[in-house]
Design an enzyme around this catalytic site. Structure first.
Site, mmCIF file in Angstrom:
data_model
loop_
_atom_site.group_PDB
_atom_site.id
_atom_site.type_symbol
_atom_site.label_atom_id
_atom_site.label_comp_id
_atom_site.label_asym_id
_atom_site.label_seq_id
_atom_site.Cartn_x
_atom_site.Cartn_y
_atom_site.Cartn_z
ATOM 1 N N GLU A 96 1.600 4.307 4.745
ATOM 2 C CA GLU A 96 0.908 3.423 5.043
ATOM 3 C C GLU A 96 0.758 2.078 4.497
ATOM 4 O OE1 GLU A 96 -2.961 5.266 3.468
ATOM 5 O OE2 GLU A 96 -2.733 6.857 4.809
ATOM 6 N N ASP A 148 -12.247 -0.485 -0.683
ATOM 7 C CA ASP A 148 -11.171 -0.300 -1.654
ATOM 8 C C ASP A 148 -11.713 -0.738 -3.043
ATOM 9 O OD1 ASP A 148 -9.047 0.380 -0.039
ATOM 10 O OD2 ASP A 148 -9.157 -1.441 0.836
#
Length: 262
Positions: free
Chosen positions: A50, A61
């Site tokens: 990824e 995040d």
């Protein structure tokens, strides 16, 4: 259309082992080092990569990835540069599945049609766009599928059986199960709860299920993989340190008896 992602998971299924899906932020800590890392980690054991598309407001995040995005953006990383990084990677590696992960805003500004054309040409296999729900599939998901790019959806601990069919409707490649509630790196996943959640998801789909958001060590990777499918300054040791970590995680995943975690 069969993609590199499809082929890789079929290959791993035949081997009876888990997939290690690793994450890097494109352009972090700088473009040159980032490309060196991308080129090195498949040989260290990364089955799927990824590649994060740096964004100014990565709301899903935690601090580590937020800071990595800030470093990359400060170093001049753009979405165009990220696609060129993929293209450079493909010059020597035409097998490793590569998924771009991030947020819709940079893609929208780039232009969806142009982005999908350039991404496919560069060698991108799939997309994970965390802020586009199934209700917005016409924005990017359906055009991506039409272009031959897998669109990978996230399921979370709060995705119940009523919501799950909508989440899975146009998902392809694999399903990404977010093993914790909250941002990346916020906690360590509970293996028993993860196993139960993955089993529930598999009752709704035949796609591989990858687990992420909290797996950091070989021991955690081994436990999660069993029963499943799937520093700020740059130094001369930066690539070596990351490659060694990937190799450690790969040993944990491959030491487990069943298939597919991140």
């Amino acid at each position: 259309m069969t993609t590199r992602i499809d082929r890789r998971f079929e290959e791993l299924k035949s081997q009876g082992r888990a997939a290690l899906v690793t994450f890097l932020t494109a352009g972090d800590p700088d473009p040159e080092t980032s490309l060196a890392l991308l080129r090195a980690i498949p040989a260290a054991g990364a089955d799927v990569v990824e590649l994060g598309m740096p964004f100014t407001d990565p709301m899903a995040d935690g601090p580590a990835i937020q800071i990595s995005s800030q470093r990359a953006l400060k170093a001049g990383q753009t979405l165009k540069n990220t696609l060129e990084m993929v293209r450079a990677f493909r010059q020597a590696d035409d097998e490793t599945p590569l998924v771009l992960m991030g947020y819709y805003n940079p893609i929208y500004i780039y232009g969806v049609d142009r982005f999908l054309r350039d991404a496919k040409s560069a060698g991108v296999d799939g997309l994970i766009v965390v802020d586009l729900p199934p209700e917005e599939d016409e924005e990017l998901c359906l055009p991506a599928l039409k272009a031959g790019v897998n669109f990978i959806r996230l399921a979370t601990p709060t995705t119940d059986d009523k919501r799950l069919p909508a989440v899975l409707a146009n998902t392809s490649g694999f399903v990404y199960y977010v093993s914790i509630t909250g941002i990346t790196g916020a906690a360590t996943p509970d293996p028993a709860k993860v196993a139960a959640a993955v089993a529930r998801i598999k009752r709704h789909t035949k796609l591989p299920v990858a687990v992420g958001f909290g797996v950091r060590t070989a021991e955690q990777a081994a436990v999660i993989a069993a029963g499943l499918d799937g520093d700020d300054k740059v130094t001369a040791k930066t690539v070596t340190v990351v490659v060694n970590l990937v190799a450690e995680l790969a040993r944990g995943v491959r030491g487990a008896r069943r298939v597919a975690a991140e």
